[in-house]
Design a protein around this motif. Sequence first.
Motif, short mmCIF file in Angstrom:
data_model
loop_
_atom_site.label_atom_id
_atom_site.label_comp_id
_atom_site.label_asym_id
_atom_site.label_seq_id
_atom_site.Cartn_x
_atom_site.Cartn_y
_atom_site.Cartn_z
N GLY A 264 0.71 -1.17 -0.05
CA GLY A 264 0.07 0.09 0.08
C GLY A 264 0.85 1.28 0.01
O GLY A 264 0.38 2.40 -0.64
N HIS A 265 1.93 1.30 0.63
CA HIS A 265 2.66 2.47 0.68
C HIS A 265 3.13 2.93 -0.90
O HIS A 265 3.18 3.80 -1.10
N TRP A 266 3.50 1.97 -1.72
CA TRP A 266 3.91 2.18 -3.36
C TRP A 266 2.61 2.79 -3.93
O TRP A 266 2.79 3.74 -4.77
N VAL A 267 1.51 2.25 -3.55
CA VAL A 267 0.09 2.74 -4.17
C VAL A 267 -0.12 4.25 -3.71
O VAL A 267 -0.56 4.96 -4.49
N LEU A 268 0.23 4.38 -2.32
CA LEU A 268 0.01 5.77 -1.97
C LEU A 268 0.75 6.89 -2.77
O LEU A 268 0.67 7.85 -3.01
N LYS A 269 2.13 6.30 -2.78
CA LYS A 269 3.13 7.09 -3.50
C LYS A 269 2.52 7.54 -4.94
O LYS A 269 2.43 8.60 -5.68
N ALA A 270 2.25 6.41 -5.52
CA ALA A 270 1.31 6.73 -6.98
C ALA A 270 0.16 7.46 -6.92
O ALA A 270 0.09 8.33 -7.79
N LEU A 271 -0.73 7.47 -6.01
CA LEU A 271 -1.76 8.39 -5.79
C LEU A 271 -1.34 9.76 -5.52
O LEU A 271 -1.99 10.72 -6.08
N ASP A 272 -0.24 9.82 -4.79
CA ASP A 272 0.08 11.39 -4.53
C ASP A 272 0.59 11.99 -5.92
O ASP A 272 0.43 13.12 -5.85
N LEU A 273 1.27 11.27 -6.67
CA LEU A 273 1.86 11.72 -7.95
C LEU A 273 0.49 11.96 -8.85
O LEU A 273 0.52 13.02 -9.55
N TYR A 274 -0.40 11.11 -8.94
CA TYR A 274 -1.52 11.22 -9.75
C TYR A 274 -2.46 12.29 -9.10
O TYR A 274 -2.94 13.16 -10.13
N ASP A 275 -2.69 12.66 -7.90
CA ASP A 275 -3.27 13.85 -7.69
C ASP A 275 -2.52 15.14 -7.88
O ASP A 275 -3.13 16.36 -8.20
N LYS A 276 -1.06 15.21 -8.06
CA LYS A 276 -0.36 16.24 -8.55
C LYS A 276 -0.18 16.61 -9.97
O LYS A 276 -0.33 17.63 -10.56
N TYR A 277 -0.07 15.16 -10.77
CA TYR A 277 0.12 15.69 -12.12
C TYR A 277 -0.76 14.75 -13.15
O TYR A 277 -0.55 15.07 -14.14
N GLY A 278 -1.68 13.89 -12.68
CA GLY A 278 -2.51 13.21 -13.50
C GLY A 278 -1.99 11.93 -13.94
O GLY A 278 -0.77 11.83 -13.90
N ALA A 279 -2.48 11.28 -15.02
CA ALA A 279 -1.87 10.20 -15.78
C ALA A 279 -2.91 10.12 -16.91
O ALA A 279 -3.92 10.37 -17.26
N SER A 280 -2.33 9.15 -17.73
CA SER A 280 -3.05 8.68 -18.95
C SER A 280 -4.39 7.74 -18.52
O SER A 280 -4.31 7.33 -17.25
N ALA A 281 -5.26 7.79 -19.55
CA ALA A 281 -6.34 6.92 -18.96
C ALA A 281 -6.21 5.50 -18.66
O ALA A 281 -6.72 4.94 -17.74
N ASP A 282 -5.42 4.84 -19.22
CA ASP A 282 -4.94 3.40 -19.14
C ASP A 282 -4.43 3.37 -17.76
O ASP A 282 -4.69 2.52 -17.07
N THR A 283 -3.55 4.19 -17.19
CA THR A 283 -2.78 4.21 -16.05
C THR A 283 -3.82 4.52 -14.97
O THR A 283 -3.61 3.95 -13.70
N THR A 284 -4.80 5.56 -15.13
CA THR A 284 -5.44 5.98 -14.30
C THR A 284 -6.52 4.61 -13.98
O THR A 284 -6.73 4.38 -12.74
N THR A 285 -6.83 3.86 -15.09
CA THR A 285 -7.78 2.61 -14.76
C THR A 285 -7.12 1.79 -13.83
O THR A 285 -7.70 1.00 -12.97
N TYR A 286 -5.68 1.52 -14.30
CA TYR A 286 -4.87 0.33 -13.63
C TYR A 286 -4.77 0.95 -11.84
O TYR A 286 -4.98 0.20 -11.01
N LEU A 287 -4.75 2.48 -12.00
CA LEU A 287 -4.31 2.66 -10.51
C LEU A 287 -5.65 2.35 -9.72
O LEU A 287 -5.77 1.93 -8.39
N HIS A 288 -6.84 2.82 -10.13
CA HIS A 288 -8.05 2.67 -9.43
C HIS A 288 -8.51 1.11 -9.30
O HIS A 288 -9.04 0.82 -8.20
N SER A 289 -8.24 0.31 -10.28
CA SER A 289 -8.59 -1.18 -10.07
C SER A 289 -7.55 -1.60 -8.93
O SER A 289 -8.06 -2.51 -8.02
N PHE A 290 -6.29 -1.24 -8.94
CA PHE A 290 -5.34 -1.86 -7.91
C PHE A 290 -5.82 -1.66 -6.42
O PHE A 290 -5.73 -2.39 -5.86
N ARG A 291 -6.40 -0.35 -6.33
CA ARG A 291 -6.79 -0.18 -4.92
C ARG A 291 -8.02 -0.94 -4.41
O ARG A 291 -8.19 -1.18 -3.35
N ARG A 292 -8.80 -1.20 -5.38
CA ARG A 292 -9.81 -1.83 -5.27
C ARG A 292 -9.40 -3.40 -4.79
O ARG A 292 -9.97 -3.97 -4.02
#
Length: 341
Positions: A264-292
């Motif tokens: 979860g620590h690495w997912v949280l780091k990914a979310l922090d970057l996402y909140d600040k800079y955003g990401a592509s649609a595919d990466t966004t989908t991957y991020l949201h599915s992984f936390r689920r």
Amino acid sequence: MTISVIIPVYNVEKYVRRSIESVLAQESADFNIECLIIDDCSPDDSMSIVRDTIDNYKGTCILFHIIRHEKNMGLSAARNSGIAAATGDFLFFIDSDDCLFENAFSTLVSYLKVHHSVDVILGNSLCLEQNSYANAPFGNAPVLIEDKRKIFELVFNRQINRNAWNKLIRRSFVTENNMLFDVGLLYEDVTWTYNLYSRVSSILITPEITYLYENNPNSILHTPAERSNLMIGSLLFIADSLLKHQPVIHGEKTFFAAHRLFVGHWVLKALDLYDKYGASADTTTYLHSFRRILMKDAICHVHPLLVLYFLTLFPPIRLFLKCRLFRRCHYLLNRIINKLS
């Protein structure tokens, strides 16, 4: 005995001479040094500086090999090329914008005279920017760890160095376990060192400073706005890889909660970057599915505290983490779960 030093070189003309000269300063009658320099098609004058520095070497205890890639392949591929070409008894990775302290190898090798069979020796390192020491929590005496549970505890509490550099590692251990770096990945050290710590039987942590870490502002990790999609994708790859490798001790899986918190620590780091800079649609989908996936995993294992912790990865609770007070509570919950598990 021989130490195989692996130094990937790419866009480091400001630092590389100092790095190579720090290896030259390690010359000793007690061991030989095989220095493998991987030219990863650097577009600047890095390799000209390397060759000039090597040409001025008049000693006999250090043998240099330059391995040139036909195209730029990245840090992981460069290190893999070094591992494939190495012939020494031990491997030692150096990033070409960093350097060794005087007598670094003599210090590390001296411990082998007492601890003949240790798999990995971790030198202490100094980070100039933060004026911090990697092995500070372990005090002023060497610490030998042969308890597998203790090694994992240090990993999950992030108390042990997760970088590939500044470690004297038995080459036979790396080759026999086919330990190669994941190519095309940022933060590649995380999965590699996790694999290393998961397999070793013993590590020795030393108090002496052997390595100077330079926080290079031109590093790819210091340009997140331009590289956020790759960084987020790499963090999720790491989390996915770690999730598949829960610790096994004496044939049984263990450290469930601590392991999931580490993921979860690495997912949280990914979310922090996402909140600040955003990401592509595919990466966004991957991020949201992984936390689920993490949340479902915690629910299936009936771990209420872990479910509560992973709720912080989702809105609207996640919004509160931008507040310093709630972030502190988040870290406190992490420590409580770790302690109870």
